[in-house]
Design a protein around this motif. Structure first.
Motif, PDB file in Angstrom:
ATOM      1  N   ALA A  97       0.855  -1.206   0.000  1.00  0.00           N
ATOM      2  CA  ALA A  97       0.000   0.000   0.000  1.00  0.00           C
ATOM      3  C   ALA A  97       0.880   1.242   0.000  1.00  0.00           C
ATOM      4  O   ALA A  97       0.540   2.263  -0.608  1.00  0.00           O
ATOM      5  N   GLY A  98       2.016   1.145   0.679  1.00  0.00           N
ATOM      6  CA  GLY A  98       2.961   2.256   0.694  1.00  0.00           C
ATOM      7  C   GLY A  98       3.721   2.367  -0.607  1.00  0.00           C
ATOM      8  O   GLY A  98       3.818   3.451  -1.187  1.00  0.00           O
ATOM      9  N   LYS A  99       4.203   1.248  -1.106  1.00  0.00           N
ATOM     10  CA  LYS A  99       5.051   1.301  -2.304  1.00  0.00           C
ATOM     11  C   LYS A  99       4.224   1.486  -3.578  1.00  0.00           C
ATOM     12  O   LYS A  99       4.326   2.487  -4.271  1.00  0.00           O
ATOM     13  N   VAL A 100       3.361   0.503  -3.839  1.00  0.00           N
ATOM     14  CA  VAL A 100       2.576   0.516  -5.079  1.00  0.00           C
ATOM     15  C   VAL A 100       1.442   1.561  -5.011  1.00  0.00           C
ATOM     16  O   VAL A 100       1.180   2.273  -5.980  1.00  0.00           O
ATOM     17  N   GLY A 101       0.789   1.628  -3.841  1.00  0.00           N
ATOM     18  CA  GLY A 101      -0.342   2.553  -3.687  1.00  0.00           C
ATOM     19  C   GLY A 101       0.074   3.996  -3.908  1.00  0.00           C
ATOM     20  O   GLY A 101      -0.577   4.738  -4.644  1.00  0.00           O
ATOM     21  N   SER A 102       1.178   4.397  -3.298  1.00  0.00           N
ATOM     22  CA  SER A 102       1.646   5.778  -3.475  1.00  0.00           C
ATOM     23  C   SER A 102       2.012   6.039  -4.926  1.00  0.00           C
ATOM     24  O   SER A 102       1.729   7.109  -5.468  1.00  0.00           O
ATOM     25  N   TYR A 103       2.631   5.046  -5.545  1.00  0.00           N
ATOM     26  CA  TYR A 103       3.016   5.202  -6.958  1.00  0.00           C
ATOM     27  C   TYR A 103       1.774   5.408  -7.824  1.00  0.00           C
ATOM     28  O   TYR A 103       1.729   6.311  -8.671  1.00  0.00           O
ATOM     29  N   ILE A 104       0.746   4.581  -7.580  1.00  0.00           N
ATOM     30  CA  ILE A 104      -0.476   4.680  -8.395  1.00  0.00           C
ATOM     31  C   ILE A 104      -1.142   6.035  -8.188  1.00  0.00           C
ATOM     32  O   ILE A 104      -1.495   6.727  -9.145  1.00  0.00           O
ATOM     33  N   THR A 105      -1.304   6.429  -6.918  1.00  0.00           N
ATOM     34  CA  THR A 105      -1.985   7.703  -6.642  1.00  0.00           C
ATOM     35  C   THR A 105      -1.205   8.870  -7.230  1.00  0.00           C
ATOM     36  O   THR A 105      -1.792   9.746  -7.882  1.00  0.00           O
ATOM     37  N   SER A 106       0.099   8.880  -7.025  1.00  0.00           N
ATOM     38  CA  SER A 106       0.855  10.041  -7.502  1.00  0.00           C
ATOM     39  C   SER A 106       0.931  10.067  -9.026  1.00  0.00           C
ATOM     40  O   SER A 106       0.855  11.142  -9.628  1.00  0.00           O
ATOM     41  N   SER A 107       1.035   8.904  -9.671  1.00  0.00           N
ATOM     42  CA  SER A 107       1.130   8.939 -11.140  1.00  0.00           C
ATOM     43  C   SER A 107      -0.203   9.366 -11.759  1.00  0.00           C
ATOM     44  O   SER A 107      -0.230  10.207 -12.656  1.00  0.00           O
ATOM     45  N   ILE A 108      -1.321   8.827 -11.240  1.00  0.00           N
ATOM     46  CA  ILE A 108      -2.624   9.225 -11.795  1.00  0.00           C
ATOM     47  C   ILE A 108      -2.945  10.671 -11.391  1.00  0.00           C
ATOM     48  O   ILE A 108      -3.466  11.444 -12.197  1.00  0.00           O
ATOM     49  N   GLY A 109      -2.599  11.026 -10.148  1.00  0.00           N
ATOM     50  CA  GLY A 109      -2.850  12.394  -9.676  1.00  0.00           C
ATOM     51  C   GLY A 109      -2.085  13.419 -10.505  1.00  0.00           C
ATOM     52  O   GLY A 109      -2.619  14.477 -10.853  1.00  0.00           O
ATOM     53  N   ALA A 220      -2.879  13.454  -1.459  1.00  0.00           N
ATOM     54  CA  ALA A 220      -3.693  12.329  -1.959  1.00  0.00           C
ATOM     55  C   ALA A 220      -2.950  11.008  -1.764  1.00  0.00           C
ATOM     56  O   ALA A 220      -3.554   9.989  -1.406  1.00  0.00           O
ATOM     57  N   SER A 221      -1.617  11.029  -1.970  1.00  0.00           N
ATOM     58  CA  SER A 221      -0.828   9.799  -1.793  1.00  0.00           C
ATOM     59  C   SER A 221      -0.882   9.333  -0.342  1.00  0.00           C
ATOM     60  O   SER A 221      -1.036   8.136  -0.058  1.00  0.00           O
ATOM     61  N   THR A 222      -0.762  10.303   0.577  1.00  0.00           N
ATOM     62  CA  THR A 222      -0.805   9.949   1.999  1.00  0.00           C
ATOM     63  C   THR A 222      -2.190   9.410   2.367  1.00  0.00           C
ATOM     64  O   THR A 222      -2.308   8.367   3.021  1.00  0.00           O
ATOM     65  N   THR A 223      -3.236  10.119   1.930  1.00  0.00           N
ATOM     66  CA  THR A 223      -4.599   9.678   2.244  1.00  0.00           C
ATOM     67  C   THR A 223      -4.855   8.297   1.656  1.00  0.00           C
ATOM     68  O   THR A 223      -5.480   7.442   2.292  1.00  0.00           O
ATOM     69  N   SER A 224      -4.372   8.104   0.447  1.00  0.00           N
ATOM     70  CA  SER A 224      -4.584   6.805  -0.207  1.00  0.00           C
ATOM     71  C   SER A 224      -3.903   5.687   0.587  1.00  0.00           C
ATOM     72  O   SER A 224      -4.480   4.614   0.781  1.00  0.00           O
ATOM     73  N   PHE A 225      -2.684   5.936   1.099  1.00  0.00           N
ATOM     74  CA  PHE A 225      -1.984   4.915   1.889  1.00  0.00           C
ATOM     75  C   PHE A 225      -2.775   4.583   3.153  1.00  0.00           C
ATOM     76  O   PHE A 225      -2.972   3.413   3.497  1.00  0.00           O
ATOM     77  N   VAL A 226      -3.261   5.646   3.826  1.00  0.00           N
ATOM     78  CA  VAL A 226      -4.009   5.432   5.075  1.00  0.00           C
ATOM     79  C   VAL A 226      -5.264   4.605   4.796  1.00  0.00           C
ATOM     80  O   VAL A 226      -5.520   3.582   5.455  1.00  0.00           O
ATOM     81  N   TRP A 227      -6.044   5.007   3.778  1.00  0.00           N
ATOM     82  CA  TRP A 227      -7.303   4.311   3.516  1.00  0.00           C
ATOM     83  C   TRP A 227      -7.095   2.891   2.990  1.00  0.00           C
ATOM     84  O   TRP A 227      -7.840   1.976   3.342  1.00  0.00           O
ATOM     85  N   THR A 228      -6.066   2.714   2.164  1.00  0.00           N
ATOM     86  CA  THR A 228      -5.787   1.361   1.658  1.00  0.00           C
ATOM     87  C   THR A 228      -5.431   0.451   2.840  1.00  0.00           C
ATOM     88  O   THR A 228      -5.940  -0.680   2.939  1.00  0.00           O
TER      89      THR A 228
END
Lengths: 245, 255
Positions: A97-109, A220-228
């Motif tokens: 969630a930290g590695k892949v999730g942050s990558y996904i959120t930041s790239s799409i964001g 958004a990356s931080t929020t995404s990590f927390v919620w994931t």
């Protein structure tokens, strides 16, 4: 109310992701690219962490076995159970969630901030399908990483236990085979598949619907990590109750 | 031709577009001007189909967007090209990949046919040596040219540009303006440009629409804008001393 609205938006996003597919030849190359980025690119960190966590579990168990009546093979048994039931599927998913999730959120964001998503939509491309569907398909291979994590974690436990002088190799292997329930592996892989879907979609949701600039991409990356992580932990509880309870 | 009939668009309590009726002519560079917050961006996003007006219709050569099926809307979108303010090039693709993207998505052309078309449009926008470079490796002006090439690669009937000159030096801005005008006339495209740039207004404003507070305040050509008595337009267009002097000289010359 905001939470309910977000859940509704998330459901609508999922519906859109599986609608109006992008041209298959392009989708194929996108899926391969995502497999390389999300699966192959995560192997190193997962193998590294699994090896050492497996070792630590073995050492911790060994150090807590002070009663001479308790057999040494319990170290192997505990390592296997910890790794297969919780560490590999759940702990690795939190790391992902930290590695892949942050990558996904930041790239799409970033694509949202720089109007690249608008550009896709103006062209008539279903942006959600184009961006999120390949990630979901790629992460369906996530169980393979977890299988490797299980193997490496147990191997790490064996290394730490045997070379640390806590038990013999035969004791460890005997512990590994002790009261083995194959359904535990199935349970673990069911969890992993559910977590894979969560890992692909929640970070995508936070990236796709973000508004603002570079600062908001970070938020958004931080929020995404927390919620994931929160969703993974809640689903872990529910699935454990349903499958093992 | 694009015909806009009494469109209204709100976001919550904010009534952004309050009933705009106008037409955008084929083969002409149609400019939308107005102060920040006047509704220009919302208007162009309505024209692109990214926002749906609550009231009113937008028709593209007789086809009313909201009356089309989802598939027909998607087909219509493929007849539109858009040049975004920040170019909106895909970072992960080369210049060539960016321009080829719509062809790969929507046509069944062979690789060589697509490459020929990409080479042609890149040459048309005067970019011949940048095929393999990535957007981060080229200048802002070159990025705009790539964005124009990507917008015209599918032979669009409608071209939309959101502040195509922003962030460019005056010389490059004029080059981009001229390029858009040439392409518009050469391919007989209906071009709509959202701009703040007064050079663009004077140079390529074959039709100008001035928006104020979500309403069409004035409409005319770059020749007529010199003569207009509309105070809101003159205050906006001739806000600098230089332009005020230019306008005064023009009027004196004509008298």
């Amino acid at each position: 109310m905001n939470y309910l609205a977000s859940i509704g938006s998330y459901a609508l996003m999922i519906k859109e992701v599986f609608r109006k597919p992008t041209k298959w030849s392009i989708m194929k190359s996108l899926i391969l690219k995502e497999i390389d980025e999300l699966i192959y690119g995560s192997m190193g960190i997962i193998i590294f962490i699994s090896f050492f966590i497996g070792g630590v579990v073995a050492i911790q168990t060994a150090l807590n076995l002070t009663n001479p009546i308790i057999p040494k093979n319990l170290i192997g048994f505990t390592t296997r159970q910890s790794i297969i039931l919780e560490f590999a599927p759940t702990f690795c998913s939190i790391i992902m969630a930290g590695k892949v999730g942050s990558y996904i959120t930041s790239s799409i964001g970033t694509m949202r901030v720089t109007e690249q998503i608008d550009a896709l939509e103006v062209m008539g491309v279903n942006a959600l399908n184009y961006l999120v569907f390949p990630k979901i398909v790629a992460l369906m291979l996530y169980p393979f990483i977890i299988a490797i994590a299980m193997f490496v974690g147990i191997f790490g436990g064996w290394m730490a236990g045997v070379f640390g002088g806590f038990l013999t190799s035969a004791d460890f292997v005997e512990g590994l085979q002790l009261e083995f329930i194959p359904f535990h592996v199935t349970y673990s892989f069911i969890k992993v598949l559910v977590f894979a879907f969560v890992l692909a979609t929640i970070p995508s949701f936070h990236g796709f619907y973000m508004r603002g600039g570079a600062l908001e991409v970070g938020k958004a990356s931080t929020t995404s990590f927390v919620w994931t992580s929160v969703v993974i932990i809640i689903l872990n509880y529910i699935l454990t109750q349903l499958l093992l309870g | 031709m694009i015909a806009v009939n009494d469109i209204h668009k709100s976001f919550g309590e904010a009534h952004v577009l309050k009933g705009i009726t106008t037409t955008f002519d084929q083969g002409k560079t149609n400019l939308i001007i107005g102060q920040s917050g006047s509704g220009k961006t919302v208007f162009i996003k309505c024209l692109l189909g990214l926002f749906t007006p609550e009231i009113g219709t937008i028709s593209y050569d007789g086809k009313v967007y909201t009356e089309l099926s989802a598939d027909q809307q998607r087909e219509l979108r493929q007849e539109m090209g858009m040049v975004f303010q920040g170019s909106a090039l895909f970072d992960s693709m080369s210049v060539s990949g960016n321009v080829m993207f719509p062809l790969e998505m929507f046509t069944k052309q062979s690789k060589s046919e697509m490459q020929d078309r990409v080479d042609f449009v890149l040459k048309r926008v005067n970019l011949v040596d940048a095929h393999h470079k990535f957007p981060s490796e080229i200048s802002g002006g070159m990025q705009k040219r790539v964005a124009i090439a990507r917008a015209i690669v599918m032979h669009p009937k409608y071209l939309f540009c959101d502040e195509p000159n922003s962030g460019l030096d005056p010389k490059t801005a004029i080059l981009i303006d001229n390029l858009i005008q040439e392409i518009t006339e050469e391919y007989d495209i209906t071009t709509v440009i959202n701009t703040h740039d007064m050079n663009s207004v004077m140079e390529i404003g074959k039709k100008i629409i001035f928006l104020k507070d979500g309403l069409k305040e004035w409409e005319g050509t770059n020749k007529e804008i010199f003569k207009t008595d509309n105070e809101a337009v003159t205050n906006f267009v001739y806000s600098s001393d230089l332009f005020k002097k230019v306008r005064q000289m023009y009027i004196e010359e004509r008298n």
